[in-house]
Design a protein around this motif. Structure first.
Motif, PDB file in Angstrom:
ATOM      1  N   TRP A  62       0.826  -1.222   0.000  1.00  0.00           N
ATOM      2  CA  TRP A  62       0.000   0.000   0.000  1.00  0.00           C
ATOM      3  C   TRP A  62       0.851   1.259   0.000  1.00  0.00           C
ATOM      4  CZ3 TRP A  62      -4.476  -0.876  -1.820  1.00  0.00           C
ATOM      5  CH2 TRP A  62      -5.008  -2.157  -1.682  1.00  0.00           C
ATOM      6  N   ASP A  73     -10.014  -3.920  -3.148  1.00  0.00           N
ATOM      7  CA  ASP A  73     -11.273  -4.510  -3.593  1.00  0.00           C
ATOM      8  C   ASP A  73     -11.917  -5.373  -2.501  1.00  0.00           C
ATOM      9  OD1 ASP A  73      -9.576  -6.647  -3.703  1.00  0.00           O
ATOM     10  OD2 ASP A  73      -9.751  -6.981  -5.867  1.00  0.00           O
ATOM     11  N   ILE A 194      -0.632  -3.111 -21.096  1.00  0.00           N
ATOM     12  CA  ILE A 194      -0.675  -4.565 -21.308  1.00  0.00           C
ATOM     13  C   ILE A 194      -1.252  -5.200 -20.052  1.00  0.00           C
ATOM     14  CG2 ILE A 194       0.673  -6.650 -21.783  1.00  0.00           C
ATOM     15  CD1 ILE A 194       2.791  -4.899 -23.087  1.00  0.00           C
ATOM     16  N   GLY A 195      -2.317  -5.975 -20.234  1.00  0.00           N
ATOM     17  CA  GLY A 195      -2.913  -6.672 -19.094  1.00  0.00           C
ATOM     18  C   GLY A 195      -4.295  -6.148 -18.764  1.00  0.00           C
ATOM     19  N   SER A 199      -5.059  -4.841 -11.371  1.00  0.00           N
ATOM     20  CA  SER A 199      -4.425  -3.518 -11.407  1.00  0.00           C
ATOM     21  C   SER A 199      -4.918  -2.736 -12.624  1.00  0.00           C
ATOM     22  CB  SER A 199      -2.900  -3.650 -11.462  1.00  0.00           C
ATOM     23  OG  SER A 199      -2.426  -4.354 -10.338  1.00  0.00           O
ATOM     24  N   ALA A 200      -4.954  -3.398 -13.785  1.00  0.00           N
ATOM     25  CA  ALA A 200      -5.366  -2.711 -15.020  1.00  0.00           C
ATOM     26  C   ALA A 200      -6.785  -2.146 -14.893  1.00  0.00           C
ATOM     27  CB  ALA A 200      -5.287  -3.669 -16.204  1.00  0.00           C
ATOM     28  N   GLN A 202      -8.193  -0.931 -12.530  1.00  0.00           N
ATOM     29  CA  GLN A 202      -8.227   0.317 -11.756  1.00  0.00           C
ATOM     30  C   GLN A 202      -7.504   1.439 -12.499  1.00  0.00           C
ATOM     31  OE1 GLN A 202      -6.652  -0.950  -7.903  1.00  0.00           O
ATOM     32  NE2 GLN A 202      -8.669  -1.645  -7.253  1.00  0.00           N
ATOM     33  N   THR A 220      -6.579 -12.189 -21.844  1.00  0.00           N
ATOM     34  CA  THR A 220      -7.755 -12.919 -21.367  1.00  0.00           C
ATOM     35  C   THR A 220      -8.681 -11.934 -20.658  1.00  0.00           C
ATOM     36  OG1 THR A 220      -6.134 -14.635 -20.793  1.00  0.00           O
ATOM     37  CG2 THR A 220      -8.436 -15.042 -20.184  1.00  0.00           C
ATOM     38  N   ARG A 306      -9.005 -14.471 -10.400  1.00  0.00           N
ATOM     39  CA  ARG A 306      -9.574 -13.566  -9.404  1.00  0.00           C
ATOM     40  C   ARG A 306     -10.771 -12.797  -9.976  1.00  0.00           C
ATOM     41  NH1 ARG A 306      -7.721 -11.262  -4.546  1.00  0.00           N
ATOM     42  NH2 ARG A 306      -8.604  -9.210  -4.123  1.00  0.00           N
ATOM     43  N   THR A 358       0.952  -6.290 -15.588  1.00  0.00           N
ATOM     44  CA  THR A 358       1.102  -7.715 -15.857  1.00  0.00           C
ATOM     45  C   THR A 358       1.324  -8.566 -14.606  1.00  0.00           C
ATOM     46  OG1 THR A 358       3.358  -7.070 -16.496  1.00  0.00           O
ATOM     47  CG2 THR A 358       1.838  -7.582 -18.265  1.00  0.00           C
ATOM     48  N   GLY A 359       0.995  -8.020 -13.450  1.00  0.00           N
ATOM     49  CA  GLY A 359       0.968  -8.833 -12.242  1.00  0.00           C
ATOM     50  C   GLY A 359       2.316  -9.101 -11.602  1.00  0.00           C
TER      51      GLY A 359
HETATM   52  P1  NAP Z   1      -2.838 -10.110 -12.757  1.00  0.00           P
HETATM   53  O1  NAP Z   1      -4.172 -10.252 -12.165  1.00  0.00           O
HETATM   54  O2  NAP Z   1      -1.907 -11.249 -12.740  1.00  0.00           O
HETATM   55  O3  NAP Z   1      -3.058  -9.590 -14.228  1.00  0.00           O
HETATM   56  C1  NAP Z   1      -2.012  -9.547 -15.137  1.00  0.00           C
HETATM   57  C2  NAP Z   1      -2.588  -9.267 -16.494  1.00  0.00           C
HETATM   58  O4  NAP Z   1      -1.523  -9.162 -17.413  1.00  0.00           O
HETATM   59  C3  NAP Z   1      -3.493 -10.384 -16.996  1.00  0.00           C
HETATM   60  O5  NAP Z   1      -4.550  -9.826 -17.706  1.00  0.00           O
HETATM   61  C4  NAP Z   1      -2.549 -11.177 -17.886  1.00  0.00           C
HETATM   62  O6  NAP Z   1      -3.232 -11.915 -18.869  1.00  0.00           O
HETATM   63  C5  NAP Z   1      -1.748 -10.055 -18.495  1.00  0.00           C
HETATM   64  N1  NAP Z   1      -0.462 -10.462 -19.029  1.00  0.00           N
HETATM   65  C6  NAP Z   1       0.583 -10.960 -18.349  1.00  0.00           C
HETATM   66  N2  NAP Z   1       1.606 -11.192 -19.188  1.00  0.00           N
HETATM   67  C7  NAP Z   1       1.179 -10.850 -20.434  1.00  0.00           C
HETATM   68  C8  NAP Z   1       1.777 -10.868 -21.712  1.00  0.00           C
HETATM   69  N3  NAP Z   1       3.023 -11.320 -21.898  1.00  0.00           N
HETATM   70  N4  NAP Z   1       1.047 -10.448 -22.755  1.00  0.00           N
HETATM   71  C9  NAP Z   1      -0.213 -10.012 -22.578  1.00  0.00           C
HETATM   72  N5  NAP Z   1      -0.827  -9.956 -21.390  1.00  0.00           N
HETATM   73  C10 NAP Z   1      -0.134 -10.380 -20.328  1.00  0.00           C
HETATM   74  O7  NAP Z   1      -2.014  -8.891 -12.078  1.00  0.00           O
HETATM   75  P2  NAP Z   1      -2.589  -7.640 -11.301  1.00  0.00           P
HETATM   76  O8  NAP Z   1      -3.674  -7.029 -12.053  1.00  0.00           O
HETATM   77  O9  NAP Z   1      -1.451  -6.786 -10.893  1.00  0.00           O
HETATM   78  O10 NAP Z   1      -3.189  -8.305 -10.012  1.00  0.00           O
HETATM   79  C11 NAP Z   1      -2.459  -9.281  -9.292  1.00  0.00           C
HETATM   80  C12 NAP Z   1      -3.059  -9.503  -7.946  1.00  0.00           C
HETATM   81  O11 NAP Z   1      -2.737  -8.387  -7.139  1.00  0.00           O
HETATM   82  C13 NAP Z   1      -4.574  -9.578  -7.902  1.00  0.00           C
HETATM   83  O12 NAP Z   1      -5.081 -10.824  -8.238  1.00  0.00           O
HETATM   84  C14 NAP Z   1      -4.823  -9.209  -6.475  1.00  0.00           C
HETATM   85  O13 NAP Z   1      -4.599 -10.324  -5.640  1.00  0.00           O
HETATM   86  C15 NAP Z   1      -3.774  -8.168  -6.242  1.00  0.00           C
HETATM   87  N6  NAP Z   1      -4.351  -6.833  -6.487  1.00  0.00           N
HETATM   88  C16 NAP Z   1      -5.306  -6.441  -5.623  1.00  0.00           C
HETATM   89  C17 NAP Z   1      -5.906  -5.234  -5.809  1.00  0.00           C
HETATM   90  C18 NAP Z   1      -6.960  -4.829  -4.837  1.00  0.00           C
HETATM   91  O14 NAP Z   1      -7.825  -4.100  -5.172  1.00  0.00           O
HETATM   92  N7  NAP Z   1      -6.944  -5.299  -3.591  1.00  0.00           N
HETATM   93  C19 NAP Z   1      -5.560  -4.419  -6.868  1.00  0.00           C
HETATM   94  C20 NAP Z   1      -4.562  -4.837  -7.727  1.00  0.00           C
HETATM   95  C21 NAP Z   1      -3.960  -6.062  -7.534  1.00  0.00           C
HETATM   96  P3  NAP Z   1      -3.727 -13.430 -18.583  1.00  0.00           P
HETATM   97  O15 NAP Z   1      -4.949 -13.321 -17.727  1.00  0.00           O
HETATM   98  O16 NAP Z   1      -3.997 -13.992 -19.918  1.00  0.00           O
HETATM   99  O17 NAP Z   1      -2.594 -14.115 -17.882  1.00  0.00           O
END
Ligand code: NAP
Length: 504
Positions: A62, A73, A194-195, A199-200, A202, A220, A306, A358-359
């Motif tokens: 944070w 969320d 990308i993604g 996070s995206a 938001q 996806t 998620r 991209t997580g």
């Molecule tokens: P994420 O959910 O892992 O999303 C990553 C995105 O990037 C996915 O859409 C993924 O597609 C895409 N991606 C990854 N590599 C790629 C590539 N080479 N080419 C194209 N697309 C690619 O990551 P995140 O959004 O940062 O969230 C991660 C976790 O953080 C969440 O699940 C949650 O636990 C936490 N988070 C929480 C909050 C909250 O509000 N509390 C906010 C943000 C994050 P695919 O789906 O096809 O893999």
């Protein structure tokens, strides 16, 4: 706010540097996990500990995730410590800055400041068999000794940059959401994102109206439910402060409602179809164009990845300056992203800024600092097949090491703070045993039995749907999620099961 109270006792700046006078505990990380551990130690009367934190302040995820639109969320009444509830959250779902301030305030009011060693990165931790102590080397050039090592460096703290050819050659600003570059002015720019994960969804609505063009690269599409958010009434917040029982009851109600969802995720995944209908209705009501709707419909069962909450994602996707690109990204070139186009052609889009939403590295993550246990074995080697622990907290071969948000402690249905609190309780109990013993180590057979059982239970959950979620390690095991209720986890971690450990 109800906070633990403690006098800010001055702590020797060289505390722990003499192996003859080791610290009771050394905590790595000052996010929810590490701060919570420190606060619980102070409550328990332990003063002889420090918290090392690589960042210049507390807050963990944070503090670090400052991207536009960052918010939680999970409702804040549940995404906060049970022992430090806050009556005056401004919104049902708090924004990043408010959560960071909550943690900063807790650190101050809870008496944690003297224990903090900020801007201090842990580099290597090694178990000294003879001394039964952990030696922790940090980037300030010091070695500190501690009886217990609490690794609370975050489950989602290592940004995953996409494996795309030429990313390094982009030339212009290119950064991950968790390393947002606030120096870059996005106004009037051609921006690529990308993604389309948590996070995206938001970031994109927060920036789409500032930028000239937004190219959104979707691999996806996610399932998205409406977010029932809004400002909390000042009057009700005053009432919550005046009558804490009201605030506690509200939290309990939120907890119970969230807890019920575990039935669908874990026990009866077919029930997810019911929830999926709400997400389908949200998509249908928000996106009138059937062709776009089809591109936004996830190809996997609701809950396998998620579930996201947003009211402004679908409207953002229909802005005239947003272009959704759902064909494969082929490569990055100087100032452009090239994706597969129609009929085998390529589509090259010139961009000024590239943002990777991209997580994180999660399912195969090992701490970024070296951890060396019994016989010089590293945690990275022990986890070569994927992370594994007992109660997500203890690891065989690593005495007196305690992980916070370790393997299989993640949730799809409720607040991670509940899991963290359960782990803190177990660690406190283990530390009580350490008053009479030099070391505690989980037995190999206890760890194996628990993990066999965990994987058996996980195999019938909604997450076993093969949707390619980041929960799954390279060998196919789900190493991140807890297949059960938060109540069950808390029950198992209430006290150390001495039959499962060896103590010396
Ligand atoms: P994420 O959910 O892992 O999303 C990553 C995105 O990037 C996915 O859409 C993924 O597609 C895409 N991606 C990854 N590599 C790629 C590539 N080479 N080419 C194209 N697309 C690619 O990551 P995140 O959004 O940062 O969230 C991660 C976790 O953080 C969440 O699940 C949650 O636990 C936490 N988070 C929480 C909050 C909250 O509000 N509390 C906010 C943000 C994050 P695919 O789906 O096809 O893999």
């Amino acid at each position: 706010m109800t906070t633990p109270s403690a006098p800010a006792a001055p702590l020797d700046p060289h505390a722990g540097e003499d192996p003859l006078r080791p610290l009771e505990a050394l905590i790595i990380g000052a996010g929810f996990g590490g701060l919570g551990m420190g606060l619980r130690l102070i409550q328990a009367g332990v003063r002889d500990f420090i918290v090392v934190e690589a960042e210049a302040g507390v807050g963990g995820t944070w503090r670090v995730n400052t991207y536009p639109g960052a918010a939680c969320d999970v409702p804040s009444s549940l995404y906060s410590f049970s022992f430090a509830q806050k009556p005056d959250w401004t919104h049902t779902y708090a924004r990043q800055d408010e959560i960071r301030l909550y943690l900063e305030d807790l650190a101050t009011r809870g008496g944690l400041r003297p224990h903090l060693r900020l801007s201090t990165r842990a580099l290597a931790c090694a178990w000294d068999e003879q001394r039964a102590l952990w030696a922790v080397d940090t980037d300030d050039g010091r070695r500190r000794w501690a009886r217990a090592l609490v690794a609370a460096a975050g489950g989602l703290s290592q940004p995953a940059m996409p494996q795309i050819d030429g990313l390094d050659a982009f030339g212009g600003p290119c950064f991950h959401t968790a390393r947002w570059d606030h120096e870059v002015d996005l106004r009037g720019k051609r921006v690529g994102v990308i993604g389309t994960g948590a996070s995206a969804i938001q970031v994109v609505p927060a920036i789409v109206d500032q930028v000239a063009e937004l190219s959104l690269y979707q691999r996806t599409p996610p399932w998205i439910l409406r977010r029932r958010d809004g400002p909390r009434s000042a009057l009700l917040n005053r009432l919550r402060a005046a009558v804490p029982a009201l605030m506690h009851a509200e939290r309990q109600a939120r907890w119970a409602a969230a807890e019920l969802r575990v039935i669908g995720f874990v026990h009866e995944p077919r029930l997810m179809r019911v929830a999926q209908r709400f997400a389908e209705a949200h998509l249908r009501d928000s996106v009138p164009d059937p062709a776009l709707r089809a591109r936004l419909r996830p190809p996997f069962t609701f809950g396998c990845k998620r579930v996201l909450l947003s009211n402004d994602w679908y409207p953002a996707l229909q802005r005239p300056n947003l272009r959704l690109i759902d064909r494969k990204v082929l490569r990055v070139e100087r100032g452009a992203v090239v994706s597969a186009g129609a009929d085998g052609a390529e589509e090259r889009r010139p961009l000024d800024v590239l943002i990777c939403a991209t997580g994180f590295v999660a399912a195969n993550a090992v701490p970024r600092f070296r951890v060396e246990g019994r016989g010089g074995q590293t945690l990275a080697a022990a986890w070569a097949r994927g992370p594994e622990a007992w109660h997500g907290t203890l690891v065989h071969g690593f005495p007196n090491l305690f992980l916070v948000v370790g393997p299989n402690t993640g949730l799809g249905h409720s607040s991670m703070v509940l899991m963290i609190e359960a782990q803190l309780q177990l660690i406190l109990d283990a530390l009580r045993h350490l008053q009479r013993h030099r070391w505690i180590e989980v037995k190999a057979e206890a760890q194996k039995a628990e993990n066999d059982e965990l994987q058996r239970r996980l195999s019938t959950t909604v997450w076993a749907g093969g949707c390619g979620a980041w929960y799954i390690a390279a060998d196919g095991r789900n190493t991140t999620l807890w297949p059960g209720s938060t109540a069950r986890f808390a029950r198992q971690l209430r006290a150390l099961d001495t039959a499962a450990v060896t103590m010396g």
